[in-house]
Write a protein that holds these residues in place. Structure first.
Motif, PDB file in Angstrom:
ATOM      1  N   VAL A 211       0.861  -1.060  -0.008  1.00  0.00           N
ATOM      2  CA  VAL A 211      -0.001   0.137  -0.063  1.00  0.00           C
ATOM      3  C   VAL A 211       1.121   1.221   0.070  1.00  0.00           C
ATOM      4  N   LEU A 212       0.717   2.217  -0.971  1.00  0.00           N
ATOM      5  CA  LEU A 212       1.256   3.394  -1.015  1.00  0.00           C
ATOM      6  C   LEU A 212       0.637   4.576  -0.427  1.00  0.00           C
TER       7      LEU A 212
ATOM      8  N   SER B 225       2.697   8.883 -11.222  1.00  0.00           N
ATOM      9  CA  SER B 225       3.395   9.916 -10.822  1.00  0.00           C
ATOM     10  C   SER B 225       4.964   9.444 -10.421  1.00  0.00           C
ATOM     11  N   ALA B 226       5.964  10.254 -10.342  1.00  0.00           N
ATOM     12  CA  ALA B 226       7.200   9.768  -9.941  1.00  0.00           C
ATOM     13  C   ALA B 226       7.247   8.861  -8.685  1.00  0.00           C
ATOM     14  N   PHE B 227       6.346   9.293  -7.639  1.00  0.00           N
ATOM     15  CA  PHE B 227       6.450   8.295  -6.254  1.00  0.00           C
ATOM     16  C   PHE B 227       5.847   7.011  -6.544  1.00  0.00           C
TER      17      PHE B 227
ATOM     18  N   LEU C 139       8.856   0.044  -8.843  1.00  0.00           N
ATOM     19  CA  LEU C 139      10.223  -0.561  -8.882  1.00  0.00           C
ATOM     20  C   LEU C 139      10.492  -1.094  -7.655  1.00  0.00           C
ATOM     21  N   VAL C 140      10.609  -0.580  -6.474  1.00  0.00           N
ATOM     22  CA  VAL C 140      11.552  -0.849  -5.219  1.00  0.00           C
ATOM     23  C   VAL C 140      10.500  -2.151  -5.118  1.00  0.00           C
TER      24      VAL C 140
ATOM     25  N   GLU D 288       5.483  18.826 -18.435  1.00  0.00           N
ATOM     26  CA  GLU D 288       6.372  18.190 -17.372  1.00  0.00           C
ATOM     27  C   GLU D 288       7.069  17.009 -17.952  1.00  0.00           C
ATOM     28  N   ARG D 289       8.332  16.978 -17.471  1.00  0.00           N
ATOM     29  CA  ARG D 289       9.288  15.958 -17.566  1.00  0.00           C
ATOM     30  C   ARG D 289      10.044  15.553 -16.476  1.00  0.00           C
ATOM     31  N   GLY D 290      10.032  14.706 -16.075  1.00  0.00           N
ATOM     32  CA  GLY D 290      10.710  14.135 -14.536  1.00  0.00           C
ATOM     33  C   GLY D 290      11.763  13.354 -14.971  1.00  0.00           C
TER      34      GLY D 290
END
Length: 193
Positions: free
Chosen positions: A3-4, A124-126, A132-133, A170-172
Motif C-alpha cells: 500500500v502506498l 507519478s514519480a512516487f 520498482l522498489v 512536465e518531464r521528470g
C-alpha cells in the motif's frame, strides 16, 4: 500486497482526525505456471490533473478493501506480467477504457546492473519509484536482481528513445540508489513509451 500512502502515521485518523491519503496498491499474484501477474491500482486522475482522494476512516474504506470488492470506479488498474528473467522488461498497461493495452511503465535491468525506468501519465514519480522498489524487493521477482548476460547484439536503452513530455510539458528525471549497496536506477517521465 503493498500500500502506498502519504507520510501520515495515523492510518484512520484516530489521533489527528485526518486519515492518511492512500496513493496506490501493488498486488502480486503468482500462479503455479507462467509469469507472475501484478496489478498497480492508483487513484483515478482526470485530464485536468485532479485526482480521486482515498482517506479511509475505517479499514473497510481502504483502497485494498474497495479493490477486492470490485469497487474500482475511482481507480485506474494497471496490469502487467513479470517474466522473471534477467534482461526482460517489466511493463504495466492500462487494463480498461480507451487506453486499454497502452504501456504506462517500463523498466529493464541493464548489463551494468542499473535500472532504466520510463513512466507516463497517470503515474507519478512516487508511484513509479515505489512500483520498482516492489519489483526489486519481492521474493516473486528476486531473479530480476541478477544482471543480464553480455550480449553483443543488444543496444542500450535511454530515456531519449522513449520521447519527451509527461503530464503536459512536465518531464521528470531522477536518479537514486535503493539503500546501501542497492542497485542504482534512473527514472524518466515520458509521454510515449
Amino acid at each position: 500486497e503493498w500500500v502506498l500512502h502519504d507520510d501520515s502515521n495515523d492510518p484512520y485518523g484516530l489521533r489527528t482526525g485526518k486519515p492518511r491519503r492512500e496513493l496506490g496498491l501493488i498486488v502480486y499474484k503468482r500462479g503455479v505456471l507462467g509469469p507472475a501477474k501484478v496489478e498497480l491500482i492508483i487513484p483515478r486522475v482526470r485530464k485536468d490533473g485532479a485526482c480521486a482522494q482515498f482517506r479511509p476512516a475505517a479499514p473497510e474504506e481502504a483502497m485494498l478493501q474497495l479493490f477486492k470488492a470490485g469497487r474500482t470506479d475511482h481507480m485506474f488498474v494497471l496490469k502487467g506480467e513479470l517474466v522473471v528473467q534477467p534482461g526482460q522488461p517489466v511493463e504495466l498497461r492500462h487494463s480498461s477504457g480507451t487506453q486499454a493495452g497502452h504501456v504506462v511503465f517500463r523498466a529493464i535491468k541493464k548489463k551494468d546492473g542499473t535500472w532504466q525506468v520510463a513512466y507516463m501519465h497517470p503515474l507519478s514519480a512516487f508511484q513509479a519509484f515505489n512500483f520498482l522498489v516492489s519489483v526489486i524487493h519481492n521474493p516473486v521477482t528476486s531473479a530480476l536482481d541478477t544482471p543480464p548476460k553480455e550480449d553483443t547484439k543488444s543496444t542500450s536503452q535511454s530515456g531519449a528513445e522513449y520521447g519527451g513530455g509527461g503530464r503536459g510539458d512536465e518531464r521528470g528525471v531522477a536518479s537514486a540508489f535503493l539503500g546501501p549497496g542497492g542497485p542504482p536506477m534512473s527514472i524518466v517521465n515520458t509521454s510515449t513509451l
